[in-house]
Design an enzyme around this catalytic site. Structure first.
Site, PDB file in Angstrom:
ATOM      1  N   GLU A  75       0.836  -1.281  -0.124  1.00 45.52           N
ATOM      2  CA  GLU A  75      -0.069   0.047   0.191  1.00 45.52           C
ATOM      3  C   GLU A  75       0.998   1.466   0.044  1.00 45.52           C
ATOM      4  OE1 GLU A  75      -1.652   1.818   3.193  1.00 45.52           O
ATOM      5  OE2 GLU A  75      -2.792   3.134   1.984  1.00 45.52           O
ATOM      6  N   CYS A 100      -2.382  -6.680   7.657  1.00 43.62           N
ATOM      7  CA  CYS A 100      -2.177  -5.493   7.937  1.00 43.62           C
ATOM      8  C   CYS A 100      -1.985  -5.328   9.239  1.00 43.62           C
ATOM      9  CB  CYS A 100      -3.022  -4.609   7.194  1.00 43.62           C
ATOM     10  SG  CYS A 100      -2.710  -2.923   7.229  1.00 43.62           S
ATOM     11  N   ASN A 106       6.306 -16.138   2.270  1.00 43.63           N
ATOM     12  CA  ASN A 106       6.454 -14.732   2.067  1.00 43.63           C
ATOM     13  C   ASN A 106       7.274 -13.970   3.326  1.00 43.63           C
ATOM     14  OD1 ASN A 106       4.737 -11.667   2.840  1.00 43.63           O
ATOM     15  ND2 ASN A 106       6.131 -11.774   1.204  1.00 43.63           N
TER      16      ASN A 106
HETATM   17  C1  LIG Z   1       4.938  -0.196   3.046  1.00 45.35           C
HETATM   18  C2  LIG Z   1       4.244  -1.567   2.784  1.00 45.35           C
HETATM   19  C3  LIG Z   1       2.839  -1.706   2.378  1.00 45.35           C
HETATM   20  C4  LIG Z   1       2.165  -3.056   2.412  1.00 45.35           C
HETATM   21  N1  LIG Z   1       1.128  -3.164   2.006  1.00 45.35           N
HETATM   22  C5  LIG Z   1       0.503  -4.329   2.025  1.00 45.35           C
HETATM   23  C6  LIG Z   1      -1.020  -4.278   1.538  1.00 45.35           C
HETATM   24  O1  LIG Z   1      -1.504  -3.430   0.924  1.00 45.35           O
HETATM   25  N2  LIG Z   1      -1.495  -5.636   1.557  1.00 45.35           N
HETATM   26  C7  LIG Z   1      -1.072  -6.510   2.026  1.00 45.35           C
HETATM   27  O2  LIG Z   1      -1.625  -7.666   2.028  1.00 45.35           O
HETATM   28  N3  LIG Z   1       0.427  -6.542   2.631  1.00 45.35           N
HETATM   29  C8  LIG Z   1       1.065  -5.440   2.449  1.00 45.35           C
HETATM   30  N4  LIG Z   1       2.297  -5.211   2.848  1.00 45.35           N
HETATM   31  C9  LIG Z   1       3.074  -6.640   3.521  1.00 45.35           C
HETATM   32  C10 LIG Z   1       3.908  -7.120   2.240  1.00 45.35           C
HETATM   33  O3  LIG Z   1       2.675  -7.655   1.141  1.00 45.35           O
HETATM   34  C11 LIG Z   1       4.548  -8.126   2.529  1.00 45.35           C
HETATM   35  O4  LIG Z   1       3.725  -9.282   3.311  1.00 45.35           O
HETATM   36  C12 LIG Z   1       5.604  -7.796   3.559  1.00 45.35           C
HETATM   37  O5  LIG Z   1       6.358  -6.716   3.188  1.00 45.35           O
HETATM   38  C13 LIG Z   1       6.787  -9.169   3.912  1.00 45.35           C
HETATM   39  O6  LIG Z   1       7.497  -9.609   2.652  1.00 45.35           O
HETATM   40  P1  LIG Z   1       8.681  -8.912   2.345  1.00 45.35           P
HETATM   41  O7  LIG Z   1       9.647  -9.176   3.174  1.00 45.35           O
HETATM   42  O8  LIG Z   1       8.938  -9.608   0.956  1.00 45.35           O
HETATM   43  O9  LIG Z   1       8.742  -7.381   1.718  1.00 45.35           O
HETATM   44  C14 LIG Z   1       2.949  -4.249   3.054  1.00 45.35           C
HETATM   45  C15 LIG Z   1       4.345  -4.117   3.259  1.00 45.35           C
HETATM   46  C16 LIG Z   1       4.941  -2.902   3.421  1.00 45.35           C
HETATM   47  C17 LIG Z   1       6.382  -2.732   3.788  1.00 45.35           C
END
Ligand SMILES: Cc1cc2nc3c(=O)[nH]c(=O)nc-3n(C[C@H](O)[C@H](O)[C@H](O)COP(=O)(O)O)c2cc1C
Length: 344
Positions: free
Chosen positions: A17, A107, A208
């Site tokens: 987001e 979230c 993830n």
């Molecule tokens: C700035 C930001 C915004 C995110 N917005 C969403 C979102 O809109 N929906 C969602 O399911 N997860 C959201 N997440 C979580 C990510 O989809 C993901 O699950 C999380 O960052 C862990 O994965 P990563 O280590 O590959 O980043 C957000 C994470 C961050 C850092």
């Protein structure tokens, strides 16, 4: 032989987001790597939202394929707690052409959790079940509903129960961010817990959290036992990570990490495209936001961020991103309509 066994692993681009919008999805799916992407969440409270809200989050709905220009499917994410409202908005998404509806139970934002949404539902698996079931029934088998969870809210006690609730409700796939809500984004991600969940459900589970390198990718797959993964922050930090993983899966060849010049060229194109529709001052903060993500694992990105972080004008900022234009990445472009799987 090992390479052949690995070929089927899918890679999803995580929803983020305020960070990953349609343009970012386009840029990150240019080179073959990702199999599907997910929109930023559409916040559902109690009413059915008007079409413009859906088009804002998912401009790809206006396209015949609901896919990025490279043909990678875009799934629409809803966040809410009220089953009836989620169902009404899932129907709305379906009527606008959505190809899949994803439900956000991860979230961690205080504001969202206080208003009963995102990870707060993980304290009551039955509410997760009711939400998924309502959306599943509303979609009536026309398109799939999927879910994204964390390992829990304050602890992992209900992790398996929540995963089972998504399956019982009718979810066709489950993404697990391997941390609790209270763990925020603090390392480590507990990939072995995804494995525990996976052994208790029969739907595909996607691993993830904290997959930053090829080595992480392999470790996450090994510890979770999952075939499929989802990348968020690392895809921004290195737009060539997913293509590098894909290349490795298909050929066994490990390409070197992408250079700063390659990363900077993505930023420059991002800025050029954003400034066609947004004021420069907004583009300045968006570029800095992406550059901040790129600091992870890149000394040059770190130095560039330090140098430009106080600049307020777009042109000087772009000029000072020291980089030659990147030529050839050694990676294939995404084929059009790359994958026609119902979830990818
Ligand atoms: C700035 C930001 C915004 C995110 N917005 C969403 C979102 O809109 N929906 C969602 O399911 N997860 C959201 N997440 C979580 C990510 O989809 C993901 O699950 C999380 O960052 C862990 O994965 P990563 O280590 O590959 O980043 C957000 C994470 C961050 C850092």
């Amino acid at each position: 032989m090992v390479v052949n066994l690995l070929q089927n692993g899918r890679i999803g681009l995580a929803p983020m987001e305020g960070v990953i919008d349609a343009l970012t999805r386009d840029l990150l799916t240019r080179h073959a790597g990702f199999d599907w992407t997910v929109t930023e969440f559409v916040r559902v409270v109690d009413a059915r939202l008007p079409p413009r809200v859906f088009y804002k989050h998912c401009p790809e709905l206006a396209l015949p394929q609901v896919a990025t220009p490279s043909g990678i499917p875009v799934h629409l994410q809803l966040l809410g707690a009220d089953p009836a409202a989620l169902a009404a908005n899932a129907r709305q998404a379906l009527s606008l052409g959505a190809v899949s509806v994803d439900l956000n139970f991860g979230c961690p934002a205080k504001m969202v959790n206080r208003h009963d949404g995102g990870a707060s539902l993980l304290r009551q698996p039955d509410r997760v079940y009711q939400a998924v079931k309502a959306v599943h029934e509303a979609l009536d088998g026309e398109i799939p509903v999927t879910a994204k969870i964390r390992l829990g809210f304050a602890n992992r006690r209900l992790a398996v129960a929540c995963a089972q609730a998504t399956e019982a409700g009718g979810a066709a796939q489950l993404v697990v961010h391997a941390r609790t809500r209270d763990e925020g984004y603090r390392p480590p991600a507990h990939w072995e817990w995804i494995g525990k969940i996976r052994r208790h459900v029969s739907i595909p589970v996607v691993a993830n959290g904290d997959i930053w390198t090829l080595e992480d990718y392999w470790k996450a797959r090994t510890l979770s036992g999952c075939r499929d993964v989802m990348l968020g922050r690392s895809a921004l930090a290195d737009p060539w990570l997913a293509p590098r993983i894909r290349h490795w899966l298909q050929t066994g060849e490990r390409l070197p990490a992408s250079s700063w010049a390659m990363r900077a060229s993505v930023l420059k194109e991002y800025a050029a495209r954003q400034r066609q529709q947004l004021p420069d001052r907004v583009v300045v903060s968006l570029v800095k936001q992406w550059l901040a993500q790129m600091r992870q694992g890149s000394d040059e990105a770190y130095e560039n961020f330090q140098r430009v972080k106080r600049l307020t004008e777009l042109d000087p900022l772009l000029d000072s991103l020291v980089a030659e234009e990147a030529h050839g990445t050694g990676l294939a472009p995404s084929p059009q309509a790359h994958n026609t799987h119902s979830l990818a």
